[in-house]
Design a protein around this motif. Structure first.
Motif, short mmCIF file in Angstrom:
data_model
loop_
_atom_site.label_atom_id
_atom_site.label_comp_id
_atom_site.label_asym_id
_atom_site.label_seq_id
_atom_site.Cartn_x
_atom_site.Cartn_y
_atom_site.Cartn_z
N MET A 179 8.76 2.50 -9.52
CA MET A 179 7.55 3.24 -9.79
C MET A 179 7.56 4.53 -8.98
O MET A 179 7.80 4.51 -7.78
CB MET A 179 6.32 2.41 -9.43
CG MET A 179 6.27 1.05 -10.12
SD MET A 179 4.75 0.13 -9.76
CE MET A 179 5.01 -0.22 -8.02
N ALA A 180 7.29 5.62 -9.65
CA ALA A 180 7.24 6.92 -9.02
C ALA A 180 5.97 7.64 -9.43
O ALA A 180 5.30 7.27 -10.39
CB ALA A 180 8.47 7.75 -9.40
N SER A 181 5.64 8.69 -8.68
CA SER A 181 4.44 9.48 -8.95
C SER A 181 3.22 8.59 -9.12
O SER A 181 2.43 8.74 -10.05
CB SER A 181 4.65 10.35 -10.20
OG SER A 181 5.75 11.22 -10.04
N LEU B 76 0.84 -1.19 0.00
CA LEU B 76 0.00 0.00 0.00
C LEU B 76 0.87 1.24 0.00
O LEU B 76 1.79 1.36 0.82
CB LEU B 76 -0.91 -0.01 1.22
CG LEU B 76 -1.81 1.21 1.44
CD1 LEU B 76 -2.82 1.32 0.30
CD2 LEU B 76 -2.52 1.11 2.78
N VAL B 77 0.58 2.16 -0.90
CA VAL B 77 1.34 3.40 -0.99
C VAL B 77 0.38 4.54 -1.29
O VAL B 77 -0.64 4.35 -1.95
CB VAL B 77 2.44 3.29 -2.07
CG1 VAL B 77 1.84 3.07 -3.45
CG2 VAL B 77 3.35 4.50 -2.06
N GLN B 78 0.70 5.71 -0.80
CA GLN B 78 -0.13 6.88 -1.06
C GLN B 78 0.13 7.43 -2.46
O GLN B 78 1.23 7.30 -3.00
CB GLN B 78 0.15 7.97 -0.03
CG GLN B 78 -0.26 7.61 1.39
CD GLN B 78 -0.02 8.75 2.36
OE1 GLN B 78 0.22 9.89 1.97
NE2 GLN B 78 -0.10 8.45 3.64
N ALA B 79 -0.89 8.05 -3.03
CA ALA B 79 -0.73 8.70 -4.32
C ALA B 79 0.43 9.69 -4.27
O ALA B 79 0.59 10.42 -3.30
CB ALA B 79 -2.01 9.41 -4.72
N GLY B 80 1.22 9.68 -5.33
CA GLY B 80 2.40 10.52 -5.38
C GLY B 80 3.65 9.85 -4.86
O GLY B 80 4.76 10.38 -5.06
N GLY B 81 3.49 8.73 -4.22
CA GLY B 81 4.61 8.02 -3.65
C GLY B 81 5.34 7.14 -4.64
O GLY B 81 5.00 7.09 -5.82
N SER B 82 6.32 6.43 -4.13
CA SER B 82 7.16 5.57 -4.94
C SER B 82 7.19 4.17 -4.35
O SER B 82 7.00 3.97 -3.15
CB SER B 82 8.59 6.11 -5.03
OG SER B 82 8.62 7.38 -5.64
N LEU B 83 7.48 3.22 -5.21
CA LEU B 83 7.58 1.83 -4.79
C LEU B 83 8.47 1.10 -5.78
O LEU B 83 8.45 1.41 -6.97
CB LEU B 83 6.19 1.19 -4.77
CG LEU B 83 5.96 -0.07 -3.93
CD1 LEU B 83 6.17 0.22 -2.45
CD2 LEU B 83 4.55 -0.60 -4.16
N ARG B 84 9.25 0.16 -5.29
CA ARG B 84 10.09 -0.65 -6.17
C ARG B 84 9.68 -2.11 -6.08
O ARG B 84 9.66 -2.70 -5.00
CB ARG B 84 11.57 -0.51 -5.81
CG ARG B 84 12.48 -1.19 -6.84
CD ARG B 84 13.96 -1.03 -6.53
NE ARG B 84 14.39 -1.87 -5.42
CZ ARG B 84 15.66 -2.15 -5.14
NH1 ARG B 84 16.63 -1.66 -5.90
NH2 ARG B 84 15.95 -2.91 -4.11
N LEU B 85 9.37 -2.67 -7.23
CA LEU B 85 9.08 -4.09 -7.32
C LEU B 85 10.29 -4.84 -7.83
O LEU B 85 11.10 -4.30 -8.60
CB LEU B 85 7.90 -4.34 -8.26
CG LEU B 85 6.60 -3.59 -7.98
CD1 LEU B 85 5.53 -4.03 -8.97
CD2 LEU B 85 6.15 -3.79 -6.55
N SER B 86 10.41 -6.07 -7.42
CA SER B 86 11.52 -6.91 -7.81
C SER B 86 11.01 -8.21 -8.42
O SER B 86 9.98 -8.74 -7.99
CB SER B 86 12.40 -7.22 -6.59
OG SER B 86 13.46 -8.10 -6.92
N CYS B 87 11.70 -8.69 -9.43
CA CYS B 87 11.40 -9.98 -10.04
C CYS B 87 12.67 -10.80 -10.03
O CYS B 87 13.64 -10.46 -10.72
CB CYS B 87 10.89 -9.78 -11.47
SG CYS B 87 10.66 -11.32 -12.39
N ARG C 127 7.31 7.78 -15.60
CA ARG C 127 7.09 7.54 -14.17
C ARG C 127 7.71 6.23 -13.70
O ARG C 127 8.17 6.14 -12.56
CB ARG C 127 5.59 7.52 -13.85
CG ARG C 127 4.88 8.81 -14.17
CD ARG C 127 3.45 8.80 -13.61
NE ARG C 127 2.64 7.75 -14.22
CZ ARG C 127 2.06 6.76 -13.55
NH1 ARG C 127 2.17 6.68 -12.23
NH2 ARG C 127 1.33 5.84 -14.19
N PHE C 128 7.67 5.22 -14.55
CA PHE C 128 8.20 3.90 -14.19
C PHE C 128 9.50 3.66 -14.94
O PHE C 128 9.64 4.04 -16.11
CB PHE C 128 7.21 2.80 -14.56
CG PHE C 128 5.94 2.75 -13.75
CD1 PHE C 128 5.57 3.78 -12.90
CD2 PHE C 128 5.11 1.65 -13.86
CE1 PHE C 128 4.40 3.72 -12.17
CE2 PHE C 128 3.93 1.57 -13.13
CZ PHE C 128 3.58 2.61 -12.28
N THR C 129 10.42 2.98 -14.29
CA THR C 129 11.69 2.65 -14.89
C THR C 129 12.02 1.19 -14.63
O THR C 129 11.86 0.71 -13.51
CB THR C 129 12.82 3.53 -14.33
OG1 THR C 129 12.53 4.91 -14.55
CG2 THR C 129 14.15 3.19 -15.01
#
Length: 122
Positions: free
Chosen positions: A83-85, A11-22, A67-69
């Motif tokens: 993931m950003a913004s 769970l993340v707030q709008a405008g926040g960032s998160l990194r997913l890993s595979c 926004r995503f890289t």
């Protein structure tokens, strides 16, 4: 056994960032393209990014471009989605998948992870 294991959702707030890993195992990492897909509630699965591990070619969906890289740790056989913004409409189950490199995720993927849920609150 071929495995793709996603992690990092939450769970993340709008405008926040998160990194997913595979994390990939059981196949020759450098011979494949790794893609990120997502499926939002009530919507069809969407391809959002893909990278050809061998030559670095990438695909970005317009909804996430800028926004995503996507990035790769070749030594660890691991692909990241930064993931950003983040927006509420980014809420979805995010999947990692792999296919032969030259297809750049444009056909049926050979291997799939089980997904990780990202929820973006407003």
């Amino acid at each position: 056994e071929v495995q793709l294991v996603e992690s990092g959702g939450g769970l993340v707030q709008a405008g926040g960032s998160l990194r997913l890993s595979c994390a990939a195992s059981g196949f020759t990492f450098d011979d494949y393209a790794i893609g990120w897909f997502r499926q939002a509630p009530g919507k069809e699965r969407e391809e959002i990014l893909c990278i050809n591990i061998h030559d670095g070619r990438t695909y970005y969906a317009g909804s996430v471009k800028g926004r995503f890289t996507i990035s790769v740790d070749n030594a660890a056989d691991r692909v990241y989605l930064q993931m950003a913004s983040l927006k509420p409409e980014d809420t979805a189950v995010y999947y990692c998948a792999a296919d032969v490199a030259e297809r750049l995720c444009q056909g049926g993927m050979a291997y799939w992870g089980k997904g990780t849920l990202v929820t973006v609150s407003s």
